[in-house]
Design a protein around this motif. Structure first.
Motif, PDB file in Angstrom:
ATOM      1  N   LEU A 165      11.104   1.530   1.056  1.00  0.00           N
ATOM      2  CA  LEU A 165      11.544   0.928   2.315  1.00  0.00           C
ATOM      3  C   LEU A 165      11.685   1.982   3.413  1.00  0.00           C
ATOM      4  N   LEU A 166      12.136   3.178   3.061  1.00  0.00           N
ATOM      5  CA  LEU A 166      12.226   4.243   4.051  1.00  0.00           C
ATOM      6  C   LEU A 166      10.839   4.655   4.548  1.00  0.00           C
ATOM      7  N   LYS A 167       9.845   4.635   3.664  1.00  0.00           N
ATOM      8  CA  LYS A 167       8.461   4.911   4.086  1.00  0.00           C
ATOM      9  C   LYS A 167       7.978   3.856   5.070  1.00  0.00           C
ATOM     10  N   LEU A 168       8.319   2.598   4.798  1.00  0.00           N
ATOM     11  CA  LEU A 168       7.912   1.521   5.701  1.00  0.00           C
ATOM     12  C   LEU A 168       8.627   1.652   7.044  1.00  0.00           C
ATOM     13  N   ASN A 169       9.893   2.035   7.021  1.00  0.00           N
ATOM     14  CA  ASN A 169      10.629   2.262   8.263  1.00  0.00           C
ATOM     15  C   ASN A 169       9.930   3.344   9.085  1.00  0.00           C
ATOM     16  N   ASP A 193       0.813  -1.221   0.000  1.00  0.00           N
ATOM     17  CA  ASP A 193       0.000   0.000   0.000  1.00  0.00           C
ATOM     18  C   ASP A 193       0.844   1.268   0.000  1.00  0.00           C
ATOM     19  N   PHE A 194       2.154   1.142   0.190  1.00  0.00           N
ATOM     20  CA  PHE A 194       3.024   2.302   0.292  1.00  0.00           C
ATOM     21  C   PHE A 194       3.923   2.494  -0.929  1.00  0.00           C
ATOM     22  N   HIS A 195       3.753   1.624  -1.939  1.00  0.00           N
ATOM     23  CA  HIS A 195       4.537   1.792  -3.167  1.00  0.00           C
ATOM     24  C   HIS A 195       4.118   3.070  -3.885  1.00  0.00           C
ATOM     25  N   PRO A 196       5.075   3.822  -4.415  1.00  0.00           N
ATOM     26  CA  PRO A 196       4.700   4.952  -5.261  1.00  0.00           C
ATOM     27  C   PRO A 196       4.091   4.430  -6.570  1.00  0.00           C
ATOM     28  N   GLN A 197       3.344   5.275  -7.231  1.00  0.00           N
ATOM     29  CA  GLN A 197       2.660   4.873  -8.460  1.00  0.00           C
ATOM     30  C   GLN A 197       3.635   4.342  -9.507  1.00  0.00           C
ATOM     31  N   GLU A 198       4.841   4.905  -9.559  1.00  0.00           N
ATOM     32  CA  GLU A 198       5.826   4.453 -10.547  1.00  0.00           C
ATOM     33  C   GLU A 198       6.163   2.968 -10.344  1.00  0.00           C
TER      34      GLU A 198
END
Length: 167
Positions: free
Chosen positions: A63-67, A38-43
């Motif tokens: 991965l930094l967003k998940l962190n 759910d946190f992947h960017p659209q690209e």
């Protein structure tokens, strides 16, 4: 009790059951669950929809967003492929109390699961092969290794019982 619970990473290749097991573990522990997809960017989603595997550069910001989710919502459970030690290291930044669950399964079992799945952007055998080629399995010192031939409920129950007895 949640103060005694570490963050939990449920990792493995696509189709191994990360989301299902992660949701069950989070529910049983009474902590939030987040699906890394759910946190992947659209690209990234666009690439995967076209059957193009992600590379390290594609994964870095994700991965930094998940962190950040781990730190902001601690304790929580996050399902994320985390295929390489370097990826797992990014998830551990300021998050040293991270329990890693590795859902291990053979290629054919997971390919069969993916072929039966509909409505997901992860497409194609080439992408699964890419994930297996990228995967550096954690040792049993780095992670709790779970055999996906067990049903998801049994796996989640094993994890929760182990966490409760360790607390």
């Amino acid at each position: 009790m949640s103060q005694l619970i570490n963050n939990v990473l449920v990792m493995g290749v696509s189709g191994c059951g990360k989301t299902t097991v992660g949701q069950l573990v989070a529910e049983k522990l009474g902590i939030p669950f987040f699906d890394g997809d759910d946190f992947h960017p659209q690209e990234n989603i666009d690439k995967m929809t076209q059957g193009i595997p992600l590379d390290d550069a594609d994964r870095h910001g994700w991965l930094l967003k998940l962190n950040e989710q781990f730190i902001t919502h601690s304790p929580c459970v996050i399902a994320c492929s985390a295929l390489k030690p370097a990826y797992r290291d990014l998830l551990k930044i300021n998050n040293e109390r991270l329990d890693v669950l590795y859902l291990k399964g053979d290629y054919q079992t997971i390919l069969h699961r993916l072929e039966a799945r509909s409505g997901h952007y992860f497409k194609g055998e080439a992408m699964l092969k890419s994930q297996y080629d990228t995967l550096v399995e954690p040792s049993d010192c780095e992670a709790t290794i779970l055999d996906i031939r067990e049903d998801a409920w049994t796996l989640a129950e094993q994890v929760v019982l182990a966490k409760r007895s360790a607390a």
